[in-house]
Write an enzyme that holds these catalytic residues in place. Structure first.
Site, mmCIF file in Angstrom:
data_model
loop_
_atom_site.group_PDB
_atom_site.id
_atom_site.type_symbol
_atom_site.label_atom_id
_atom_site.label_comp_id
_atom_site.label_asym_id
_atom_site.label_seq_id
_atom_site.Cartn_x
_atom_site.Cartn_y
_atom_site.Cartn_z
ATOM 1 N N GLY A 48 0.846 -1.185 0.000
ATOM 2 C CA GLY A 48 0.000 0.000 0.000
ATOM 3 C C GLY A 48 0.883 1.236 0.000
ATOM 4 C CD GLN A 53 3.364 5.705 2.668
ATOM 5 O OE1 GLN A 53 2.397 5.196 2.130
ATOM 6 N NE2 GLN A 53 4.293 4.991 3.284
ATOM 7 C CB CYS A 90 5.234 2.489 7.719
ATOM 8 S SG CYS A 90 4.771 3.945 6.771
ATOM 9 C CG LEU A 91 6.985 1.105 1.778
ATOM 10 C CD1 LEU A 91 6.385 1.347 0.403
ATOM 11 C CD2 LEU A 91 8.171 0.149 1.678
ATOM 12 C CG HIS A 132 -0.681 1.657 7.086
ATOM 13 N ND1 HIS A 132 0.215 1.120 7.982
ATOM 14 C CD2 HIS A 132 0.042 2.510 6.314
ATOM 15 C CE1 HIS A 132 1.418 1.643 7.773
ATOM 16 N NE2 HIS A 132 1.347 2.480 6.754
ATOM 17 C CD GLU A 133 -1.046 2.718 2.559
ATOM 18 O OE1 GLU A 133 -0.537 3.856 2.575
ATOM 19 O OE2 GLU A 133 -0.386 1.686 2.798
ATOM 20 C CG HIS A 136 0.467 7.103 5.329
ATOM 21 N ND1 HIS A 136 1.540 7.582 6.040
ATOM 22 C CD2 HIS A 136 0.717 5.781 5.130
ATOM 23 C CE1 HIS A 136 2.403 6.596 6.257
ATOM 24 N NE2 HIS A 136 1.929 5.492 5.718
#
Ligand code: ZN
Length: 182
Positions: A48, A53, A90-91, A132-133, A136
């Site tokens: 995702g 991000q 998380c990236l 999660h996204e 963000h």
């Protein structure tokens, strides 16, 4: 339109803490951005990715847990059911893994890449990734869910990440114990 190069932003980058802007009119430029976001997500073995991000404060996400790619604009959760807690990575905070309590099933409303209304009902891992996204897009990250003890453990790592992001270092997600990169 001038386009800055899209790349993964890590903890310390102010874009990650901003509330993403709602997209009033979906254009070809958004479709192009969503394609690039999907490419970046796959390149980093992510499941995702949200626009903040990659440095864009706009309400867009891509999700693919292996069952197909979702591209969504202006997503919002309209219904939540049940509970689950998965270890999430998380990236944008590489090397850190936090167990996050979330709903097990969610209904998400938004628009597809052509601006058409889109509603998805998802559960389990897919529901986790959508939540999660969407976090963000509100400037929220997994570290905000850390317990006091977890915070102590990750604070040193976060300082290191902040240094890296200020040096514009390329993010290399560390394939630690955490298996979900979102
Ligand atoms: Zn993330």
């Amino acid at each position: 339109m001038h386009k800055t190069e899209l790349r993964i932003r890590v903890f310390g980058d102010s874009c990650l803490r901003k509330r993403a802007k709602r997209i009033a009119e979906v254009t070809a430029s958004h479709r192009e951005t969503l394609s690039q976001m999907a490419r970046i997500m796959y390149e980093h073995s992510g499941i995702g990715l949200a626009a903040p991000q990659v440095g864009l404060s706009e309400s867009m996400i891509v999700v693919d847990v292996g069952s197909g790619l979702f591209k969504m604009i202006n997503p919002r959760i309209v219904k939540k059911e049940g509970r689950q807690a998965l270890e999430e990575g998380c990236l944008s905070v590489p090397g850190i893994c936090i167990k996050v309590n979330r709903a097990r099933r969610v209904r998400v409303k938004g628009q597809d890449e052509f601006g058409n209304p889109l509603t998805v009902d998802v559960e389990s891992l897919l529901a986790c990734v959508f939540q999660h996204e969407i976090d963000h897009l509100r400037g929220k990250m997994i570290i905000d869910y850390a317990s006091f003890m977890e915070r102590l453990q990750v604070s040193k790592k976060l300082k290191g990440l902040k240094k890296r992001s200020s040096h514009e270092a390329m993010c290399q997600p560390e394939q630690k114990s955490c298996q979900l990169h979102l």
